[in-house]
Design a protein around this motif. Structure first.
Motif, PDB file in Angstrom:
ATOM      1  N   ARG A 196       0.748  -1.084   0.025  1.00 10.81           N
ATOM      2  CA  ARG A 196       0.105   0.075   0.037  1.00 10.81           C
ATOM      3  C   ARG A 196       1.130   1.301   0.041  1.00 10.81           C
ATOM      4  NH1 ARG A 196      -0.327   2.519   4.866  1.00 10.81           N
ATOM      5  NH2 ARG A 196       0.322   1.400   6.686  1.00 10.81           N
ATOM      6  N   ALA A 197       0.235   2.345  -0.372  1.00  7.92           N
ATOM      7  CA  ALA A 197       1.065   3.495  -0.570  1.00  7.92           C
ATOM      8  C   ALA A 197       1.221   4.188   0.998  1.00  7.92           C
ATOM      9  CB  ALA A 197       0.268   4.408  -1.600  1.00  7.92           C
ATOM     10  N   GLY A 198       2.457   4.789   1.149  1.00 16.31           N
ATOM     11  CA  GLY A 198       2.276   5.428   2.257  1.00 16.31           C
ATOM     12  C   GLY A 198       2.522   6.937   2.308  1.00 16.31           C
ATOM     13  N   GLU A 199       3.470   7.614   3.103  1.00 14.64           N
ATOM     14  CA  GLU A 199       3.645   9.030   3.066  1.00 14.64           C
ATOM     15  C   GLU A 199       4.692   9.329   1.810  1.00 14.64           C
ATOM     16  OE1 GLU A 199       7.915   8.579   5.923  1.00 14.64           O
ATOM     17  OE2 GLU A 199       5.844   9.352   6.759  1.00 14.64           O
ATOM     18  N   LEU A 200       4.716  10.721   1.745  1.00 18.50           N
ATOM     19  CA  LEU A 200       5.409  11.520   0.633  1.00 18.50           C
ATOM     20  C   LEU A 200       6.967  11.353   0.692  1.00 18.50           C
ATOM     21  CD1 LEU A 200       4.938  13.013  -2.051  1.00 18.50           C
ATOM     22  CD2 LEU A 200       5.183  15.166  -0.577  1.00 18.50           C
ATOM     23  N   THR A 201       7.571  10.997  -0.006  1.00 17.01           N
ATOM     24  CA  THR A 201       9.033  10.881   0.040  1.00 17.01           C
ATOM     25  C   THR A 201       9.840  10.771  -1.208  1.00 17.01           C
ATOM     26  OG1 THR A 201      10.684   9.525   1.382  1.00 17.01           O
ATOM     27  CG2 THR A 201       9.229   8.265  -0.144  1.00 17.01           C
ATOM     28  N   ARG A 202      11.294  10.825  -0.973  1.00 17.56           N
ATOM     29  CA  ARG A 202      12.062  10.779  -2.352  1.00 17.56           C
ATOM     30  C   ARG A 202      12.412   9.367  -2.484  1.00 17.56           C
ATOM     31  NH1 ARG A 202      14.406  13.801  -5.653  1.00 17.56           N
ATOM     32  NH2 ARG A 202      13.825  15.559  -4.662  1.00 17.56           N
ATOM     33  N   GLY A 203      12.631   8.812  -3.663  1.00 20.84           N
ATOM     34  CA  GLY A 203      13.021   7.332  -3.855  1.00 20.84           C
ATOM     35  C   GLY A 203      13.173   7.154  -5.468  1.00 20.84           C
ATOM     36  N   ILE A 204      12.967   5.779  -5.535  1.00 26.18           N
ATOM     37  CA  ILE A 204      13.190   5.431  -6.772  1.00 26.18           C
ATOM     38  C   ILE A 204      11.783   4.801  -7.279  1.00 26.18           C
ATOM     39  CG2 ILE A 204      14.088   3.241  -8.309  1.00 26.18           C
ATOM     40  CD1 ILE A 204      16.368   3.451  -6.294  1.00 26.18           C
ATOM     41  N   SER A 205      11.288   5.215  -8.528  1.00 29.38           N
ATOM     42  CA  SER A 205       9.968   5.081  -8.969  1.00 29.38           C
ATOM     43  C   SER A 205       9.693   3.644  -9.101  1.00 29.38           C
ATOM     44  CB  SER A 205       9.850   5.478 -10.445  1.00 29.38           C
ATOM     45  OG  SER A 205      10.827   5.660 -11.325  1.00 29.38           O
ATOM     46  N   THR A 206       8.795   3.383  -8.867  1.00 30.73           N
ATOM     47  CA  THR A 206       8.088   1.591  -9.071  1.00 30.73           C
ATOM     48  C   THR A 206       6.795   1.609  -9.686  1.00 30.73           C
ATOM     49  OG1 THR A 206       7.919  -0.234  -8.103  1.00 30.73           O
ATOM     50  CG2 THR A 206       7.473   1.450  -6.799  1.00 30.73           C
ATOM     51  N   SER A 207       5.915   0.446  -9.811  1.00 30.09           N
ATOM     52  CA  SER A 207       4.911   0.353 -10.362  1.00 30.09           C
ATOM     53  C   SER A 207       4.991   1.197 -11.552  1.00 30.09           C
ATOM     54  CB  SER A 207       3.967   0.651  -9.317  1.00 30.09           C
ATOM     55  OG  SER A 207       2.427   0.349  -9.885  1.00 30.09           O
ATOM     56  N   PHE A 208       3.749   1.703 -11.817  1.00 30.27           N
ATOM     57  CA  PHE A 208       3.339   2.608 -13.148  1.00 30.27           C
ATOM     58  C   PHE A 208       4.049   3.788 -13.198  1.00 30.27           C
ATOM     59  CE2 PHE A 208       0.002  -0.319 -13.065  1.00 30.27           C
ATOM     60  CZ  PHE A 208      -0.168  -0.817 -14.643  1.00 30.27           C
ATOM     61  N   ALA A 209       4.943   4.176 -12.348  1.00 33.09           N
ATOM     62  CA  ALA A 209       5.687   5.202 -12.164  1.00 33.09           C
ATOM     63  C   ALA A 209       7.284   4.999 -13.048  1.00 33.09           C
ATOM     64  CB  ALA A 209       5.972   5.907 -10.925  1.00 33.09           C
ATOM     65  N   ALA A 210       7.501   3.641 -13.072  1.00 32.67           N
ATOM     66  CA  ALA A 210       8.820   3.004 -13.408  1.00 32.67           C
ATOM     67  C   ALA A 210       8.850   3.170 -14.756  1.00 32.67           C
ATOM     68  CB  ALA A 210       9.028   1.866 -12.833  1.00 32.67           C
ATOM     69  N   PRO A 211      10.425   3.300 -15.238  1.00 25.88           N
ATOM     70  CA  PRO A 211      10.411   3.275 -16.682  1.00 25.88           C
ATOM     71  C   PRO A 211       9.966   2.277 -17.639  1.00 25.88           C
ATOM     72  CG  PRO A 211      12.676   3.816 -15.584  1.00 25.88           C
ATOM     73  CD  PRO A 211      11.363   3.425 -14.581  1.00 25.88           C
ATOM     74  N   VAL A 212       9.865   0.986 -16.995  1.00 25.00           N
ATOM     75  CA  VAL A 212       9.293  -0.089 -17.775  1.00 25.00           C
ATOM     76  C   VAL A 212       7.772   0.012 -17.970  1.00 25.00           C
ATOM     77  CG1 VAL A 212       8.644  -1.362 -15.814  1.00 25.00           C
ATOM     78  CG2 VAL A 212       8.983  -2.633 -17.914  1.00 25.00           C
ATOM     79  N   LEU A 213       7.254   0.813 -17.111  1.00 26.73           N
ATOM     80  CA  LEU A 213       5.643   1.185 -17.510  1.00 26.73           C
ATOM     81  C   LEU A 213       5.322   2.556 -17.747  1.00 26.73           C
ATOM     82  CD1 LEU A 213       4.419  -1.029 -14.940  1.00 26.73           C
ATOM     83  CD2 LEU A 213       3.505  -1.288 -17.074  1.00 26.73           C
ATOM     84  N   GLU A 214       6.390   3.360 -17.905  1.00 26.42           N
ATOM     85  CA  GLU A 214       6.025   4.595 -18.347  1.00 26.42           C
ATOM     86  C   GLU A 214       5.184   4.851 -19.661  1.00 26.42           C
ATOM     87  OE1 GLU A 214       8.479   8.895 -18.829  1.00 26.42           O
ATOM     88  OE2 GLU A 214       9.658   7.081 -18.786  1.00 26.42           O
ATOM     89  N   GLY A 215       3.875   5.700 -19.378  1.00 21.98           N
ATOM     90  CA  GLY A 215       2.993   5.989 -20.415  1.00 21.98           C
ATOM     91  C   GLY A 215       2.306   4.950 -21.016  1.00 21.98           C
ATOM     92  N   LYS A 216       2.211   3.777 -20.325  1.00 20.50           N
ATOM     93  CA  LYS A 216       1.200   2.723 -20.596  1.00 20.50           C
ATOM     94  C   LYS A 216      -0.096   2.927 -20.364  1.00 20.50           C
ATOM     95  CE  LYS A 216       4.564   0.011 -22.208  1.00 20.50           C
ATOM     96  NZ  LYS A 216       4.923  -0.322 -23.694  1.00 20.50           N
ATOM     97  N   LEU A 217      -0.426   3.582 -19.119  1.00 16.39           N
ATOM     98  CA  LEU A 217      -1.781   4.054 -18.763  1.00 16.39           C
ATOM     99  C   LEU A 217      -1.782   5.453 -18.219  1.00 16.39           C
ATOM    100  CD1 LEU A 217      -2.764   0.988 -16.403  1.00 16.39           C
ATOM    101  CD2 LEU A 217      -3.837   1.621 -18.956  1.00 16.39           C
TER     102      LEU A 217
END
Length: 220
Positions: A127-148
């Motif tokens: 589940r999603a938590g608090e706002l933070t800095r990190g490495i993109s995952t799920s639909f924000a990751a490069p592999v899924l960028e622009g897919k939805l």
């Protein structure tokens, strides 16, 4: 089963894909990995690891060594003792098996896909938590960028001080995942797709499952 078991199985899939490419092509024929797959600033360690990967040839002894407990621990960040226990658990339930020719562990692709598709989000929910800095995952990751279409939602990220993206924190599938992805772009792609399955709605999950299946089966 532990979540790190799934991470280790995915690493075995990544290695098997690399092995197939190595055995098919000479070092000169392999395509270099572009820098765009990283969602963090490139470090000196990244450059050293990339150089080591490019030096890999069809030396069978070197290929086999990459499947040793020591090497798998170094690649995934999972301790050697836990790697050994994990491999044994996965072989006991049929999710991993020994390659008869090389005597190295291999993931059982079909059974692993069944689990990732039907059981993963229930056994290892996210589940999603608090706002933070990190490495993109799920639909924000490069592999899924622009897919939805994102509809303006904040991206999901694995918390990491060196990450390039600000978004909602998500605990990675296993503790050392952000170390493991720095060593392997395919591992990053697969773990991001796994997170899309853990976090997404039905349409999103179906897309992630389809893409993950294609990546896991291509080249094997």
């Amino acid at each position: 089963m532990k979540s790190q078991d799934v991470g280790l199985l995915l690493k075995l899939v990544c290695l098997q894909k690399q092995d197939t490419q190595v055995l098919r092509n000479s070092a000169e024929q392999r395509v270099r990995v572009p820098n765009e797959w990283r969602d963090w600033g490139e470090t000196e360690e990244d450059k050293v690891l990339q150089k080591m990967q490019l030096q890999l040839t069809d030396n069978i002894e070197l290929l086999v060594e990459r499947y040793s407990v020591r090497a798998l621990a170094a690649e995934t960040g999972i301790s050697k003792s836990q790697v050994s226990l994990s491999l044994q658990r996965m072989m006991d339930v049929g999710l991993a098996k020994r390659d008869r020719r090389l005597d190295i562990p291999r993931a059982n692709i079909s059974l692993l896909l069944d689990f990732l598709t039907s059981g993963l989000r229930f056994v290892f929910p996210a589940r999603a938590g608090e706002l933070t800095r990190g490495i993109s995952t799920s639909f924000a990751a490069p592999v899924l960028e622009g897919k939805l279409m994102s509809a303006g939602e904040l991206p999901m990220v694995w918390p990491d001080a060196k990450g390039n993206t600000k978004g909602l924190s998500v605990d990675p599938l296993f503790k050392s995942a952000t170390l493991a992805i720095r060593r392997d772009p395919e591992m990053y792609a697969m773990l991001a797709l796994v997170d899309a399955i853990r976090l997404g709605q039905p349409r999103e999950r179906n897309l992630a499952v389809s893409m993950l299946k294609k990546r896991m089966e291509t080249g094997l």
